[in-house]
Design a protein around this motif. Structure first.
Motif, PDB file in Angstrom:
ATOM      1  N   VAL A 150       0.842  -1.193   0.000  1.00 21.42           N
ATOM      2  CA  VAL A 150       0.000   0.000   0.000  1.00 21.42           C
ATOM      3  C   VAL A 150       0.880   1.248   0.000  1.00 21.42           C
ATOM      4  O   VAL A 150       2.060   1.197   0.348  1.00 21.42           O
ATOM      5  CB  VAL A 150      -0.940  -0.006   1.222  1.00 21.42           C
ATOM      6  N   PRO A 151       0.328   2.387  -0.412  1.00 20.93           N
ATOM      7  CA  PRO A 151       1.136   3.615  -0.507  1.00 20.93           C
ATOM      8  C   PRO A 151       1.710   4.033   0.840  1.00 20.93           C
ATOM      9  O   PRO A 151       1.030   3.989   1.871  1.00 20.93           O
ATOM     10  CB  PRO A 151       0.138   4.655  -1.024  1.00 20.93           C
ATOM     11  N   THR A 152       2.965   4.472   0.821  1.00 25.86           N
ATOM     12  CA  THR A 152       3.639   4.918   2.043  1.00 25.86           C
ATOM     13  C   THR A 152       4.244   6.308   1.921  1.00 25.86           C
ATOM     14  O   THR A 152       4.725   6.857   2.911  1.00 25.86           O
ATOM     15  CB  THR A 152       4.776   3.942   2.415  1.00 25.86           C
ATOM     16  N   GLY A 153       4.278   6.874   0.709  1.00 23.37           N
ATOM     17  CA  GLY A 153       4.958   8.150   0.516  1.00 23.37           C
ATOM     18  C   GLY A 153       6.461   7.994   0.451  1.00 23.37           C
ATOM     19  O   GLY A 153       7.194   8.960   0.681  1.00 23.37           O
ATOM     20  N   ARG A 154       6.933   6.803   0.113  1.00 26.11           N
ATOM     21  CA  ARG A 154       8.363   6.533   0.025  1.00 26.11           C
ATOM     22  C   ARG A 154       8.685   5.789  -1.266  1.00 26.11           C
ATOM     23  O   ARG A 154       7.841   5.068  -1.804  1.00 26.11           O
ATOM     24  CB  ARG A 154       8.811   5.690   1.223  1.00 26.11           C
ATOM     25  N   ALA A 155       9.894   5.969  -1.746  1.00 24.57           N
ATOM     26  CA  ALA A 155      10.395   5.187  -2.873  1.00 24.57           C
ATOM     27  C   ALA A 155      11.138   3.978  -2.311  1.00 24.57           C
ATOM     28  O   ALA A 155      11.672   4.019  -1.204  1.00 24.57           O
ATOM     29  CB  ALA A 155      11.324   6.032  -3.735  1.00 24.57           C
ATOM     30  N   VAL A 156      11.177   2.907  -3.085  1.00 21.52           N
ATOM     31  CA  VAL A 156      11.771   1.654  -2.616  1.00 21.52           C
ATOM     32  C   VAL A 156      12.805   1.152  -3.625  1.00 21.52           C
ATOM     33  O   VAL A 156      12.589   1.211  -4.835  1.00 21.52           O
ATOM     34  CB  VAL A 156      10.683   0.579  -2.399  1.00 21.52           C
ATOM     35  N   VAL A 157      13.918   0.666  -3.092  1.00 23.11           N
ATOM     36  CA  VAL A 157      14.926  -0.038  -3.878  1.00 23.11           C
ATOM     37  C   VAL A 157      15.052  -1.442  -3.311  1.00 23.11           C
ATOM     38  O   VAL A 157      15.191  -1.616  -2.097  1.00 23.11           O
ATOM     39  CB  VAL A 157      16.308   0.660  -3.814  1.00 23.11           C
ATOM     40  N   VAL A 158      14.963  -2.450  -4.160  1.00 20.33           N
ATOM     41  CA  VAL A 158      15.179  -3.838  -3.748  1.00 20.33           C
ATOM     42  C   VAL A 158      16.311  -4.414  -4.588  1.00 20.33           C
ATOM     43  O   VAL A 158      16.218  -4.452  -5.821  1.00 20.33           O
ATOM     44  CB  VAL A 158      13.915  -4.703  -3.917  1.00 20.33           C
ATOM     45  N   ILE A 159      17.368  -4.820  -3.922  1.00 17.51           N
ATOM     46  CA  ILE A 159      18.498  -5.461  -4.589  1.00 17.51           C
ATOM     47  C   ILE A 159      18.357  -6.958  -4.355  1.00 17.51           C
ATOM     48  O   ILE A 159      18.509  -7.445  -3.233  1.00 17.51           O
ATOM     49  CB  ILE A 159      19.835  -4.934  -4.038  1.00 17.51           C
ATOM     50  N   SER A 160      18.021  -7.675  -5.405  1.00 16.99           N
ATOM     51  CA  SER A 160      17.723  -9.096  -5.296  1.00 16.99           C
ATOM     52  C   SER A 160      19.005  -9.915  -5.412  1.00 16.99           C
ATOM     53  O   SER A 160      19.732  -9.821  -6.402  1.00 16.99           O
ATOM     54  CB  SER A 160      16.737  -9.521  -6.389  1.00 16.99           C
ATOM     55  N   LEU A 161      19.260 -10.725  -4.378  1.00 17.56           N
ATOM     56  CA  LEU A 161      20.437 -11.580  -4.344  1.00 17.56           C
ATOM     57  C   LEU A 161      20.051 -13.056  -4.453  1.00 17.56           C
ATOM     58  O   LEU A 161      20.915 -13.933  -4.409  1.00 17.56           O
ATOM     59  CB  LEU A 161      21.220 -11.348  -3.045  1.00 17.56           C
ATOM     60  N   GLY A 162      18.744 -13.320  -4.553  1.00 17.20           N
ATOM     61  CA  GLY A 162      18.244 -14.684  -4.680  1.00 17.20           C
ATOM     62  C   GLY A 162      17.187 -14.726  -5.760  1.00 17.20           C
ATOM     63  O   GLY A 162      17.328 -14.114  -6.816  1.00 17.20           O
ATOM     64  N   GLU A 163      16.093 -15.429  -5.490  1.00 14.57           N
ATOM     65  CA  GLU A 163      15.008 -15.519  -6.464  1.00 14.57           C
ATOM     66  C   GLU A 163      14.313 -14.162  -6.600  1.00 14.57           C
ATOM     67  O   GLU A 163      14.024 -13.506  -5.600  1.00 14.57           O
ATOM     68  CB  GLU A 163      13.989 -16.580  -6.040  1.00 14.57           C
ATOM     69  N   PRO A 164      14.006 -13.739  -7.848  1.00 19.18           N
ATOM     70  CA  PRO A 164      13.297 -12.468  -8.036  1.00 19.18           C
ATOM     71  C   PRO A 164      11.796 -12.644  -7.876  1.00 19.18           C
ATOM     72  O   PRO A 164      11.282 -13.759  -7.789  1.00 19.18           O
ATOM     73  CB  PRO A 164      13.640 -12.117  -9.493  1.00 19.18           C
ATOM     74  N   PHE A 165      11.085 -11.519  -7.841  1.00 19.75           N
ATOM     75  CA  PHE A 165       9.628 -11.569  -7.845  1.00 19.75           C
ATOM     76  C   PHE A 165       9.144 -12.176  -9.159  1.00 19.75           C
ATOM     77  O   PHE A 165       9.731 -11.962 -10.216  1.00 19.75           O
ATOM     78  CB  PHE A 165       9.034 -10.169  -7.679  1.00 19.75           C
ATOM     79  N   ALA A 166       8.053 -12.948  -9.072  1.00 14.55           N
ATOM     80  CA  ALA A 166       7.464 -13.530 -10.271  1.00 14.55           C
ATOM     81  C   ALA A 166       6.592 -12.517 -10.994  1.00 14.55           C
ATOM     82  O   ALA A 166       6.580 -12.445 -12.221  1.00 14.55           O
ATOM     83  CB  ALA A 166       6.635 -14.762  -9.905  1.00 14.55           C
TER      84      ALA A 166
END
Length: 284
Positions: free
Chosen positions: A41-57
């Motif tokens: 849900v919206p939080t008013g923030r930007a997100v960075v995800v650095i994937s080191l394993g399985e990625p999102f499908a």
């Protein structure tokens, strides 16, 4: 180090240079691979995800969405949202997740945040070719302290050369945050010394949402935080957050999160994620 559902979370204090722009900073990994689905849900923030394993499908704006944002996504950047998105993960997650202030993300990404609004894109599309090298280095390092050291240096180097937000936009964002979104846009424009139209244009470029939508998201996020606490009452939360009444609160939750205040209060919520099925909250 803490356990969150079926996942482990590790964090540490981030450097002073990053503190003004970072809300949260953590690594995650699964003790046992378990598929899951969550609504973010919206939080008013930007997100960075650095994937080191399985990625999102899949990552999509709605359950029935078949847009390009539904492709398999590895390391990613998510801009500010004015509605929920649904994420599916096959299990086997290992990742580093950052939550950034919108103006911190503007400096770090060095592009208008309006280009990322309601979008999830590959990390390399924002940070360039050096993103792939950084992910490889992080994946090749098993020690979390060394991983965080690598990431801190990379972020600090980008910040040195990133664009500075306009002081008026920074002040406008502070006013909105301090008021929890409960402040008229006209009053903000008067305080920063800009016309309302000019404020909307510059603010939207650098934050990603209009001042009015930012106010709605911040008000919703404050209400969500209160509702997930102990002994929360809907009428009290509505009044505390500046909603006209409980019906107004209900409408905003439907519009921004596709859920009700009661459903959200009863759900497992972690870092803006509501578990829909599977093990529990993810690291995105």
């Amino acid at each position: 180090m803490t356990q969150v559902g079926g996942r482990w979370r590790v964090s540490r204090p981030w450097p002073a240079q990053l503190r003004p722009i970072v809300h949260s900073y953590a690594g995650y990994w699964e003790a046992a691979a378990s598929p899951y689905r969550v609504r973010l849900v919206p939080t008013g923030r930007a997100v960075v995800v650095i994937s080191l394993g399985e990625p999102f499908a899949q990552i999509r704006r709605r359950l029935g969405d078949a847009s390009p944002n539904s492709q398999v996504t590895g390391s990613l950047v998510a801009g500010l949202e004015d509605g929920p998105r649904v994420c599916d993960h096959p299990g086997g997650q290992e990742a580093i997740r950052l939550e950034l202030t919108p103006l911190g993300a503007y400096r770090l990404f060095a592009l208008p945040m309006s280009e990322l609004t309601n979008r999830v894109v590959e990390l390399r599309d924002v940070l360039g070719p050096e993103a792939a090298m950084l992910v490889e280095q992080l994946a090749a390092t098993s020690d979390w302290g060394a991983r965080f050291d690598l990431l801190d240096r990379a972020l600090a180097a980008r910040l040195e050369h990133g664009p500075r937000p306009a002081p008026e936009v920074s002040h406008a964002w502070r006013l909105l945050c301090r008021a929890g979104g409960a402040i008229p846009v006209g009053r903000i424009a008067a305080e920063v010394g800009w016309s309302q139209g000019y404020l909307v244009r510059r603010f939207t470029e650098q934050v990603g949402l209009t001042p009015k939508m930012s106010a709605r998201v911040l008000r919703f996020h404050r209400a969500m935080s209160l509702l997930t606490g102990e002994r929360a009452h809907l009428t009290e939360v509505a009044a505390a957050c500046g909603f006209y009444d409980q019906a107004h609160l209900n409408r905003e939750f439907r519009a921004l999160a596709e859920t009700t205040p009661g459903q959200l209060a009863a759900a497992r919520v972690a870092e803006g994620a509501l578990a829909l099925s599977g093990a529990g909250p993810p690291s995105s």
